[in-house]
Write an enzyme that holds these catalytic residues in place. Structure first.
Site, mmCIF file in Angstrom:
data_model
loop_
_atom_site.group_PDB
_atom_site.id
_atom_site.type_symbol
_atom_site.label_atom_id
_atom_site.label_comp_id
_atom_site.label_asym_id
_atom_site.label_seq_id
_atom_site.Cartn_x
_atom_site.Cartn_y
_atom_site.Cartn_z
ATOM 1 N N HIS A 30 25.825 49.786 46.419
ATOM 2 C CA HIS A 30 27.133 49.465 46.999
ATOM 3 C C HIS A 30 27.145 49.835 48.484
ATOM 4 O O HIS A 30 26.387 50.702 48.932
ATOM 5 C CB HIS A 30 28.230 50.213 46.254
ATOM 6 C CG HIS A 30 28.370 49.801 44.810
ATOM 7 N ND1 HIS A 30 29.585 49.676 44.182
ATOM 8 C CD2 HIS A 30 27.439 49.461 43.884
ATOM 9 C CE1 HIS A 30 29.400 49.298 42.931
ATOM 10 N NE2 HIS A 30 28.104 49.156 42.720
ATOM 11 N N GLU B 101 29.200 51.463 50.381
ATOM 12 C CA GLU B 101 29.515 52.852 50.729
ATOM 13 C C GLU B 101 28.303 53.752 50.475
ATOM 14 O O GLU B 101 28.022 54.678 51.255
ATOM 15 C CB GLU B 101 30.708 53.353 49.904
ATOM 16 C CG GLU B 101 32.003 52.595 50.152
ATOM 17 C CD GLU B 101 32.180 51.389 49.229
ATOM 18 O OE1 GLU B 101 31.170 50.725 48.896
ATOM 19 O OE2 GLU B 101 33.328 51.099 48.856
ATOM 20 N N CYS C 4 35.208 50.887 45.056
ATOM 21 C CA CYS C 4 35.281 50.824 43.586
ATOM 22 C C CYS C 4 35.145 52.232 43.009
ATOM 23 O O CYS C 4 34.819 53.191 43.715
ATOM 24 C CB CYS C 4 34.182 49.915 43.052
ATOM 25 S SG CYS C 4 32.547 50.657 43.107
#
Ligand SMILES: [Zn+2]
Length: 279
Positions: free
Chosen positions: A80, A82, A107
């Site tokens: 992801h 991040e 998320c």
């Protein structure tokens, strides 16, 4: 073979301040301007959904990350944005974060991964187009390293005294060993690092564990973040080395599968490391 001193996507504080000033922007404004630059690094052939993330380090640096998906593997092999930005900052030498910016709401997986940071609850988070919040605001009652009795967190510098079980002068093995020595593996104490070479450039990846286990980032995933942020195609990877200590959480099979999926022609060497070397 070149081992670059600077992590791809990592902009040191002095350079960031100069770039922001050149555009007449504050650091905070420029950080959000760079979200689109980060998003352009996304590789999302499955979802088609591109996410960019930037993190401002306590030193004043800025790190870019984007989501990466791997066709042919389970969806949970994905990285992801991040996670990618945090990996960039960590490999760049940051030991604390000042803020996170992201193009879409983080998320649950990322909220958990970010909870691995020391002081995570207070981390300012800016989602493009939304009001500023904190990680604690996004994930109240979080489960993190302190719940497992740990002091510190993911960016706390790690210095495991490792040595290759069989001495080698292969620069790629030594780069992987260096990554393993800085790995964050407080739950399994299985230290692992990867180095890959593509077009003569070496990219390192450290293993990062999560208190919730599943959001952990494998060392090859961390190395592929650097490759993706450099806009280097994964298929240009010629060779990889995984260095790992003996323990209950081996990266071996996952690394073989991921490397075969992204760079089928690349070779992988598995090298055992032992603890207890003297610096
Ligand atoms: Zn996420």
């Amino acid at each position: 073979m070149t081992i670059t001193g600077l992590r791809p996507g990592f902009i040191p504080a002095v350079e960031l301040a100069a770039q922001a000033a050149a555009f007449g922007r504050t650091t905070g404004e420029y950080m959000l301007d760079l979200l689109e630059v980060a998003r352009a690094r996304a590789y999302s052939p499955i979802s088609g959904f591109r996410v960019g993330a930037v993190v401002l380090g306590a030193s004043g640096s800025l790190s870019l990350g984007a989501n990466i998906e791997f066709p042919g593997l389970p969806l949970n092999a994905s990285v992801h944005a991040e996670q990618a930005a945090l990996a960039t900052a960590w490999h760049g030498g940051e030991t604390a974060l000042a803020a996170l910016g992201v193009t879409a709401a983080p998320c649950g997986h990322c909220r958990q991964f970010l909870s691995e940071l020391s002081g995570a609850a207070d981390l300012p988070v800016v989602v493009a187009g939304h009001r500023r919040t904190t990680l604690g605001g996004l994930l109240p009652d979080a489960f993190g390293p302190a719940d497992l009795g740990l002091q510190g967190g993911l960016l706390t510098p790690q210095h495991h005294a490792l040595a290759l079980a069989r001495p080698s002068d292969d620069p790629l093995a030594l780069a992987a060993l260096e990554a393993a020595e800085a790995a964050y593996a407080p739950y399994s104490a299985t230290y692992a690092g990867v180095a890959v070479v593509a077009d003569g450039i070496v990219y390192q990846g450290r293993y990062a564990e999560s208190a919730a286990f599943n959001p952990s980032l494998s060392p090859l995933q961390a190395a592929l973040v650097a490759v993706a942020v450099s806009l280097e195609p994964f298929t240009r990877i010629e060779r990889a080395v995984l260095v790992e200590t003996e323990g209950p959480a081996s990266q071996r099979s996952a690394t073989e599968a991921l490397l075969a999926a992204v760079a089928p022609k690349a070779s992988l060497a598995y090298v055992r490391a032992i603890e207890g070397s003297t610096p």
